[in-house]
Design an enzyme around this catalytic site. Structure first.
Site, PDB file in Angstrom:
ATOM      1  N   ARG A 217      14.327  46.446  -7.101  1.00 23.38           N
ATOM      2  CA  ARG A 217      13.051  45.740  -6.852  1.00 23.38           C
ATOM      3  C   ARG A 217      12.271  46.594  -5.854  1.00 23.38           C
ATOM      4  O   ARG A 217      12.717  46.819  -4.734  1.00 23.38           O
ATOM      5  CB  ARG A 217      13.311  44.346  -6.285  1.00 23.38           C
ATOM      6  CG  ARG A 217      12.060  43.737  -5.682  1.00 23.38           C
ATOM      7  CD  ARG A 217      12.205  42.263  -5.396  1.00 23.38           C
ATOM      8  NE  ARG A 217      12.201  41.495  -6.624  1.00 23.38           N
ATOM      9  CZ  ARG A 217      12.001  40.176  -6.677  1.00 23.38           C
ATOM     10  NH1 ARG A 217      11.779  39.488  -5.576  1.00 23.38           N
ATOM     11  NH2 ARG A 217      12.019  39.547  -7.831  1.00 23.38           N
TER      12      ARG A 217
ATOM     13  N   HIS B  38       7.501  42.528 -14.322  1.00 30.80           N
ATOM     14  CA  HIS B  38       8.679  41.726 -13.961  1.00 30.80           C
ATOM     15  C   HIS B  38       9.404  41.315 -15.250  1.00 30.80           C
ATOM     16  O   HIS B  38       9.444  40.140 -15.610  1.00 30.80           O
ATOM     17  CB  HIS B  38       8.217  40.498 -13.165  1.00 30.80           C
ATOM     18  CG  HIS B  38       9.305  39.837 -12.366  1.00 30.80           C
ATOM     19  ND1 HIS B  38      10.614  40.295 -12.342  1.00 30.80           N
ATOM     20  CD2 HIS B  38       9.277  38.731 -11.553  1.00 30.80           C
ATOM     21  CE1 HIS B  38      11.330  39.508 -11.560  1.00 30.80           C
ATOM     22  NE2 HIS B  38      10.548  38.564 -11.075  1.00 30.80           N
TER      23      HIS B  38
ATOM     24  N   GLN C  88      12.115  38.372 -15.363  1.00 29.59           N
ATOM     25  CA  GLN C  88      11.538  37.035 -15.289  1.00 29.59           C
ATOM     26  C   GLN C  88      11.004  36.603 -16.650  1.00 29.59           C
ATOM     27  O   GLN C  88      11.180  35.456 -17.077  1.00 29.59           O
ATOM     28  CB  GLN C  88      10.408  37.013 -14.252  1.00 29.59           C
ATOM     29  CG  GLN C  88       9.739  35.663 -14.112  1.00 29.59           C
ATOM     30  CD  GLN C  88      10.643  34.628 -13.480  1.00 29.59           C
ATOM     31  OE1 GLN C  88      11.193  34.854 -12.403  1.00 29.59           O
ATOM     32  NE2 GLN C  88      10.803  33.474 -14.125  1.00 29.59           N
TER      33      GLN C  88
ATOM     34  N   ASP D 293       0.978  32.203 -11.365  1.00 27.72           N
ATOM     35  CA  ASP D 293       1.756  32.896 -10.335  1.00 27.72           C
ATOM     36  C   ASP D 293       0.899  32.938  -9.069  1.00 27.72           C
ATOM     37  O   ASP D 293      -0.306  32.641  -9.118  1.00 27.72           O
ATOM     38  CB  ASP D 293       2.113  34.320 -10.822  1.00 27.72           C
ATOM     39  CG  ASP D 293       3.054  35.051  -9.876  1.00 27.72           C
ATOM     40  OD1 ASP D 293       3.714  34.393  -9.045  1.00 27.72           O
ATOM     41  OD2 ASP D 293       3.131  36.296  -9.958  1.00 27.72           O
TER      42      ASP D 293
ATOM     43  N   CYS E 239       7.186  31.345 -12.040  1.00 29.17           N
ATOM     44  CA  CYS E 239       8.346  32.192 -11.714  1.00 29.17           C
ATOM     45  C   CYS E 239       8.941  31.854 -10.352  1.00 29.17           C
ATOM     46  O   CYS E 239      10.101  32.148 -10.106  1.00 29.17           O
ATOM     47  CB  CYS E 239       7.973  33.667 -11.792  1.00 29.17           C
ATOM     48  SG  CYS E 239       6.732  34.173 -10.569  1.00 29.17           S
TER      49      CYS E 239
ATOM     50  N   ARG F  14      17.127  32.670 -15.371  1.00 24.94           N
ATOM     51  CA  ARG F  14      17.212  34.051 -14.864  1.00 24.94           C
ATOM     52  C   ARG F  14      18.668  34.523 -14.950  1.00 24.94           C
ATOM     53  O   ARG F  14      18.945  35.654 -15.343  1.00 24.94           O
ATOM     54  CB  ARG F  14      16.740  34.115 -13.401  1.00 24.94           C
ATOM     55  CG  ARG F  14      15.266  33.836 -13.171  1.00 24.94           C
ATOM     56  CD  ARG F  14      14.397  34.947 -13.711  1.00 24.94           C
ATOM     57  NE  ARG F  14      14.738  36.249 -13.189  1.00 24.94           N
ATOM     58  CZ  ARG F  14      14.308  36.756 -12.025  1.00 24.94           C
ATOM     59  NH1 ARG F  14      13.488  36.066 -11.276  1.00 24.94           N
ATOM     60  NH2 ARG F  14      14.693  37.959 -11.623  1.00 24.94           N
TER      61      ARG F  14
END
Ligand code: CP
Ligand code: NVA
Length: 306
Positions: A102, A129, A132, A219, A259, A287
């Site tokens: 990440r 991402h 996700q 988001d 998310c 996830r």
């Protein structure tokens, strides 16, 4: 499939195979059926940004698959003091069986893949991402019993989530609409990819985008690394919110996903969040299952557990 760097690298068939395996692993996990197919394997997890879900789900996922996971904070690694990603990749490839990273720049993830000799998994960059979005597609398929032909609408910042959702959802045959301010559109590469699909639309009108949506997704307005711009971004994104009024534009049984972490009262109201908490926390659970499927595919070299 050698790495998971971005959704664009996956074919529709590869996405569906990952989702099928994820469903199987979820079933086995819920029924206490062990699947230690990564015994003796170690995943290194490099974090240059904070994480709750990604860190814990990858670490637990590796344990459930019979392997090990190492949490590697960039604050403690030499990469945090400037050792190049190209050298880090060549060193870690000699100890580990896979790396999840990440970080900020997508280029860093691509460099690890170029110089390393083990699978690299993107656990979020400023650009995308993918882990996700695999969990999001898994959740939509679970709730709606399919993906093809459903309308997914993304509201808010044209950020990493928007980029991966647009590409992933179009690949599996969904209709996609995105509403972002004109100043904060999805990445130009993503827009160019999406415009090849007749079932894609971008607008800066939130109600237009949400019309008839089967899934609404949003988001945060300020992503990790943008904390100092939070106030000016909040002003720019005013109105890019999932709220009760907007839900009335969507299909009657419209799902809502996020998310997480969420900023209630900004990109989504508490009322809508609470009403859809079941879906949102299932998405968080997924996830674990979706990433285990990715780990089995990349580190185990198998498409099925048994
Ligand atoms: N959604 C997500 O990636 O959460 P974390 O930042 O907690 O990992
Ligand atoms: N867009 C958010 C997603 C967090 C999972 C961020 O990058 O901070």
């Amino acid at each position: 499939m050698k790495h998971l760097l971005k959704m664009a690298d996956l074919s529709a068939q590869e996405i569906i195979e990952i989702l099928n395996l994820a469903d199987q692993l979820k079933y086995e996990t819920h029924h206490g059926i062990p699947h230690p197919v990564l015994q003796g394997k170690t995943l290194g997890m490099i974090f240059e940004k904070a994480s709750t879900r990604t860190r814990v789900s990858f670490e637990v996922g590796m344990y459930q698959l019979g392997g090990n996971a190492l949490f590697l904070s960039a604050r403690d690694l030499q990469i945090g003091r400037g050792e190049p990603a190209s050298d880090t990749a060549r060193v870690l490839s000699r100890y580990l069986d896979g790396i999840m990273i990440r970080t900020f720049a997508q280029e860093e993830v691509e460099t690890l893949a170029e110089y390393g000799s083990i699978p690299i998994i993107n656990g979020l960059t400023d650009y995308c991402h993918p882990c996700q979005v695999l969990a999001d597609l898994m959740t939509i398929r679970e709730v709606k019993s399919g993906l093809e032909g459903l309308k997914l609408c993304y509201i808010g910042d044209g950020n990493n989530m928007a980029n991966s959702l647009i590409v992933g959802a179009l690949k599996v045959g969904m209709k996609v609409s995105a509403a972002t301010p004109a100043t904060d559109k999805p990445h130009a590469d993503v827009m160019a990819f999406a415009q090849q699909f007749k079932d894609f639309s971008w607008t800066d009108s939130v109600p237009d985008a949400a019309e008839g949506a089967d899934v609404l997704i949003t988001d945060v307005w300020a992503s990790m690394g943008q904390e100092s711009e939070a106030a000016e971004r909040a002003a720019r994104f005013e109105g890019f919110q999932i709220n009760r009024q907007l839900m009335e534009k969507a299909a009657k049984d419209c799902m809502v996903l996020h998310c997480l972490p969420a900023h209630l009262g900004e990109e989504i109201t508490k009322e809508v969040f609470d009403a859809h908490a079941g879906e949102i926390f299932e998405e968080a659970e997924n996830r674990l299952h979706a990433q285990k499927a990715v780990l089995v595919r990349l580190l185990g070299g198998k498409t099925t557990v048994r």
